[in-house]
Design a protein around this motif. Sequence first.
Motif, PDB file in Angstrom:
ATOM      1  N   GLY A   1      -9.000   3.950  11.291  1.00 26.18           N
ATOM      2  CA  GLY A   1      -7.769   4.586  10.826  1.00 26.18           C
ATOM      3  C   GLY A   1      -7.606   4.479   9.328  1.00 26.18           C
ATOM      4  O   GLY A   1      -8.047   3.508   8.707  1.00 26.18           O
ATOM      5  N   ALA A   2      -6.976   5.468   8.747  1.00 25.58           N
ATOM      6  CA  ALA A   2      -6.832   5.518   7.294  1.00 25.58           C
ATOM      7  C   ALA A   2      -5.729   4.580   6.817  1.00 25.58           C
ATOM      8  O   ALA A   2      -4.742   4.355   7.514  1.00 25.58           O
ATOM      9  CB  ALA A   2      -6.510   6.940   6.851  1.00 25.58           C
ATOM     10  N   ASP A   3      -5.901   4.071   5.606  1.00 23.34           N
ATOM     11  CA  ASP A   3      -4.848   3.279   4.957  1.00 23.34           C
ATOM     12  C   ASP A   3      -3.695   4.178   4.531  1.00 23.34           C
ATOM     13  O   ASP A   3      -2.561   3.720   4.365  1.00 23.34           O
ATOM     14  CB  ASP A   3      -5.423   2.583   3.717  1.00 23.34           C
ATOM     15  CG  ASP A   3      -6.558   1.641   4.061  1.00 23.34           C
ATOM     16  OD1 ASP A   3      -6.320   0.709   4.852  1.00 23.34           O
ATOM     17  OD2 ASP A   3      -7.688   1.853   3.582  1.00 23.34           O
TER      18      ASP A   3
ATOM     19  N   ARG B   1      -4.096   3.946  10.394  1.00 24.90           N
ATOM     20  CA  ARG B   1      -4.236   2.574  10.897  1.00 24.90           C
ATOM     21  C   ARG B   1      -2.851   1.953  10.992  1.00 24.90           C
ATOM     22  O   ARG B   1      -1.912   2.398  10.312  1.00 24.90           O
ATOM     23  CB  ARG B   1      -5.152   1.737   9.992  1.00 24.90           C
ATOM     24  CG  ARG B   1      -4.541   1.362   8.666  1.00 24.90           C
ATOM     25  CD  ARG B   1      -4.938  -0.017   8.186  1.00 24.90           C
ATOM     26  NE  ARG B   1      -4.616  -0.190   6.779  1.00 24.90           N
ATOM     27  CZ  ARG B   1      -3.383  -0.402   6.289  1.00 24.90           C
ATOM     28  NH1 ARG B   1      -2.339  -0.450   7.094  1.00 24.90           N
ATOM     29  NH2 ARG B   1      -3.192  -0.534   4.999  1.00 24.90           N
ATOM     30  N   PRO B   2      -2.695   0.914  11.821  1.00 26.39           N
ATOM     31  CA  PRO B   2      -1.399   0.239  11.872  1.00 26.39           C
ATOM     32  C   PRO B   2      -0.928  -0.174  10.479  1.00 26.39           C
ATOM     33  O   PRO B   2      -1.719  -0.693   9.687  1.00 26.39           O
ATOM     34  CB  PRO B   2      -1.685  -0.992  12.734  1.00 26.39           C
ATOM     35  CG  PRO B   2      -2.830  -0.586  13.603  1.00 26.39           C
ATOM     36  CD  PRO B   2      -3.674   0.326  12.754  1.00 26.39           C
ATOM     37  N   GLY B   3       0.323   0.093  10.191  1.00 25.85           N
ATOM     38  CA  GLY B   3       0.887  -0.264   8.891  1.00 25.85           C
ATOM     39  C   GLY B   3       0.699   0.788   7.818  1.00 25.85           C
ATOM     40  O   GLY B   3       1.199   0.627   6.711  1.00 25.85           O
ATOM     41  N   ALA B   4      -0.022   1.876   8.126  1.00 33.96           N
ATOM     42  CA  ALA B   4      -0.259   2.927   7.127  1.00 33.96           C
ATOM     43  C   ALA B   4       0.963   3.811   6.964  1.00 33.96           C
ATOM     44  O   ALA B   4       1.799   3.916   7.858  1.00 33.96           O
ATOM     45  CB  ALA B   4      -1.456   3.773   7.537  1.00 33.96           C
ATOM     46  N   LEU B   5       1.038   4.457   5.816  1.00 33.35           N
ATOM     47  CA  LEU B   5       2.076   5.461   5.578  1.00 33.35           C
ATOM     48  C   LEU B   5       1.463   6.860   5.634  1.00 33.35           C
ATOM     49  O   LEU B   5       0.367   7.081   5.114  1.00 33.35           O
ATOM     50  CB  LEU B   5       2.715   5.263   4.204  1.00 33.35           C
ATOM     51  CG  LEU B   5       3.874   4.274   4.116  1.00 33.35           C
ATOM     52  CD1 LEU B   5       4.131   3.865   2.666  1.00 33.35           C
ATOM     53  CD2 LEU B   5       5.153   4.879   4.705  1.00 33.35           C
TER      54      LEU B   5
ATOM     55  N   TYR C   1       5.349   1.084  17.348  1.00 35.18           N
ATOM     56  CA  TYR C   1       4.493  -0.055  17.694  1.00 35.18           C
ATOM     57  C   TYR C   1       3.278  -0.183  16.788  1.00 35.18           C
ATOM     58  O   TYR C   1       2.691  -1.248  16.671  1.00 35.18           O
ATOM     59  CB  TYR C   1       4.112  -0.013  19.176  1.00 35.18           C
ATOM     60  CG  TYR C   1       5.309  -0.336  20.033  1.00 35.18           C
ATOM     61  CD1 TYR C   1       5.742  -1.652  20.164  1.00 35.18           C
ATOM     62  CD2 TYR C   1       6.049   0.661  20.655  1.00 35.18           C
ATOM     63  CE1 TYR C   1       6.870  -1.966  20.902  1.00 35.18           C
ATOM     64  CE2 TYR C   1       7.180   0.362  21.391  1.00 35.18           C
ATOM     65  CZ  TYR C   1       7.588  -0.951  21.517  1.00 35.18           C
ATOM     66  OH  TYR C   1       8.719  -1.271  22.230  1.00 35.18           O
ATOM     67  N   GLN C   2       2.916   0.919  16.133  1.00 32.26           N
ATOM     68  CA  GLN C   2       1.809   0.870  15.191  1.00 32.26           C
ATOM     69  C   GLN C   2       2.296   0.622  13.760  1.00 32.26           C
ATOM     70  O   GLN C   2       1.475   0.601  12.838  1.00 32.26           O
ATOM     71  CB  GLN C   2       1.016   2.189  15.249  1.00 32.26           C
ATOM     72  CG  GLN C   2       0.322   2.411  16.582  1.00 32.26           C
ATOM     73  CD  GLN C   2      -0.656   1.291  16.905  1.00 32.26           C
ATOM     74  OE1 GLN C   2      -1.546   1.002  16.124  1.00 32.26           O
ATOM     75  NE2 GLN C   2      -0.465   0.628  18.046  1.00 32.26           N
ATOM     76  N   ASN C   3       3.599   0.470  13.573  1.00 31.05           N
ATOM     77  CA  ASN C   3       4.125   0.269  12.226  1.00 31.05           C
ATOM     78  C   ASN C   3       3.680   1.374  11.272  1.00 31.05           C
ATOM     79  O   ASN C   3       3.420   1.131  10.085  1.00 31.05           O
ATOM     80  CB  ASN C   3       3.659  -1.088  11.668  1.00 31.05           C
ATOM     81  CG  ASN C   3       4.673  -2.207  11.869  1.00 31.05           C
ATOM     82  OD1 ASN C   3       5.751  -2.181  11.270  1.00 31.05           O
ATOM     83  ND2 ASN C   3       4.335  -3.158  12.717  1.00 31.05           N
ATOM     84  N   VAL C   4       3.548   2.595  11.811  1.00 34.80           N
ATOM     85  CA  VAL C   4       3.149   3.714  10.962  1.00 34.80           C
ATOM     86  C   VAL C   4       4.399   4.336  10.344  1.00 34.80           C
ATOM     87  O   VAL C   4       5.355   4.657  11.056  1.00 34.80           O
ATOM     88  CB  VAL C   4       2.351   4.760  11.765  1.00 34.80           C
ATOM     89  CG1 VAL C   4       2.200   6.052  10.973  1.00 34.80           C
ATOM     90  CG2 VAL C   4       0.976   4.200  12.121  1.00 34.80           C
ATOM     91  N   GLY C   5       4.395   4.473   9.040  1.00 35.20           N
ATOM     92  CA  GLY C   5       5.543   5.019   8.321  1.00 35.20           C
ATOM     93  C   GLY C   5       5.359   6.488   8.001  1.00 35.20           C
ATOM     94  O   GLY C   5       4.221   6.980   7.904  1.00 35.20           O
TER      95      GLY C   5
ATOM     96  N   THR D   1       5.548   6.014  16.610  1.00 35.30           N
ATOM     97  CA  THR D   1       5.186   5.416  15.342  1.00 35.30           C
ATOM     98  C   THR D   1       5.552   3.930  15.273  1.00 35.30           C
ATOM     99  O   THR D   1       4.968   3.190  14.508  1.00 35.30           O
ATOM    100  CB  THR D   1       5.901   6.146  14.180  1.00 35.30           C
ATOM    101  OG1 THR D   1       7.276   6.311  14.534  1.00 35.30           O
ATOM    102  CG2 THR D   1       5.283   7.514  13.942  1.00 35.30           C
TER     103      THR D   1
END
Lengths: 349, 349
Positions: A240-242, A262-266, A285-289, A283
């Motif tokens: 997954g991408a940053d 990737r988890p935490g990515a924006l 549970y993956q902390n995707v913003g 979005t």
Amino acid sequence: MANSMKTAIFESARHMAVEEAPKPTVEQPDDAIIRVVRACVCGSDLWPFRGINQTEEHSENSGHEAIGIVEQVGDAITSVKPGDFVIAPFTHGCGRCRACRAGFDGSCMAHPDNFSMGAQGQYIRFQHAQWALVKVPGRPEDYSEGMLKSLLTLSDVMATGYHAAHTAQVKPGDAVIVLGDGAVGLCAIIAAKMMGAKRIISTSRHDDRRALAQEFGATDNVAERGEEGVAKLLEISDGGADAVLECVGTDASFQEAMSVARPGALIGRVGLPHGQQISGEGTFYQNVGVYGGPASVTTYDKSVLLDAVLNADINPGRVFTAEFRLDDIQAAYEAMDERKTIKSYLILD
Amino acid sequence: MANSMKTAIFESARHMAVEEAPKPTVEQPDDAIIRVVRACVCGSDLWPFRGINQTEEHSENSGHEAIGIVEQVGDAITSVKPGDFVIAPFTHGCGRCRACRAGFDGSCMAHPDNFSMGAQGQYIRFQHAQWALVKVPGRPEDYSEGMLKSLLTLSDVMATGYHAAHTAQVKPGDAVIVLGDGAVGLCAIIAAKMMGAKRIISTSRHDDRRALAQEFGATDNVAERGEEGVAKLLEISDGGADAVLECVGTDASFQEAMSVARPGALIGRVGLPHGQQISGEGTFYQNVGVYGGPASVTTYDKSVLLDAVLNADINPGRVFTAEFRLDDIQAAYEAMDERKTIKSYLILD
């Protein structure tokens, strides 16, 4: 100066025309009248042209990208004067409200009429000109046609691509996925490279665009779509991408963006939204913003992009792969609609 | 050591029980068995209790917050040893994957079983303990009950409130709106203050919570809901907050968050989502971003929060306004459900 001018008109879906219209005049103290030197057709102009957006027949053209010469200014304008060479951003921020000061002049709180229209014509009335206009040194004739093309991208697509990378908070070393291979997506590649991305993955299925993506800094390209495309993007980006730069605006593209972050990515999104729905659970549970919107054109031009273009550090004008005269506006739209050109450039007399 | 223990059981909606169960044992090399010293009831535990979440009858309790003593460790564990005093985060990151390294151990890519269960009992099996557990100096008896309460909040609510402020990217001088007056919302106020927010607006309708919000750093409170509440929040925040901390998780709260964010603001959301739908158009034109998810508990504890608690810079344990024994688990849930306490604290023998 005559009191009339030539301007493009949206006649109906698939039909653009050129006709005489009254030349615009200063209506408000913070207006500037600009003689357009170069303009162009935007991917967003194709939505009404394709009949997807409901647009009034025989109405003003949706063009909103221009460079030109200031012809006349209202009493409140002290930042530019007649004769100045300027970039006319599609946004019209005030530079003083809390949104503008936070670097979001694309959503200026002081100006509900924050967007341009009618730029595919000989003259435009540019509202709220004081802070929003971007002055360029010298005169148009001092620059090569290639440099004029790059300056023109600073009215929208280069700044919009930059906004995708900025709101996705691309960092040095990042793996970045760019969805969309139009002019904005291609400019987003330039921006990701400026911010130090190590791996930039473009997603083009067209040879000309893929080649330009590579020239702009893409290190990989994934032409596949759907599940196959997602699998390949996840593989290349090591899970997954940053940062994901979403430069299309459809729901399909948005769902793809969520699948390859990737988890935490924006996700920085700048494509005009058409029916996107962001599921709260999807979005979370993956902390995707999800961030982005209309670009901060003036902010980026004045702080970073104009210098980068004038120093030839970047060359976004390469997205213009076909030139037209204003009288050929129908052909300019058709060439983009049929993907015969990445972006259509308009030369005005 | 006996082979059985007492643990809370979710019997059915509105009915918690305590029964004997087998004491957990090391099943994987990276397991740790922890003797629970203090535990508590989370707002999210109330969803099954209230019958809103469908949960299997007579099943494991959903408790996921504990501090305790390491009793036994698997062969792969070198970071803690039996006898160590630890915080047991509700997350179980690996500390090495790209998500953990980016500071998002709440969405660890290596551990699909990333969340705790069963912490309302005498012992828990803590999976993936090597990096995730947070060691506390000394022994529980070295600390006051107040300090133990604050340490316990580092297993979830203080870290979760911090995650709201961190993902909303609160900056010095910001005006911050906090939606939700449960323990997480109250801890989010502490976090916003730690990050230098100038104005912190809480949204409580309960005197005890409003008083604690003020003690934690809230400068204003808006008790109104609906249109009236939004209008007041916009007025106090001068047109919208620089950061909105959404600590509820309902769609109503989420829509309110979007209404009170200034253009360009980020919403940091940490309430477990229940049916949120984020409209693509709704957030786009305002450049409002949405970020957040399960908190980065271990990351925040090790980098910031444990020191802040031990130095008494913050006192999040104040959210525990009622104490119970494990045998009184039904009363502990009821007190929270009826808002007689902000958060129920469990003392285990």
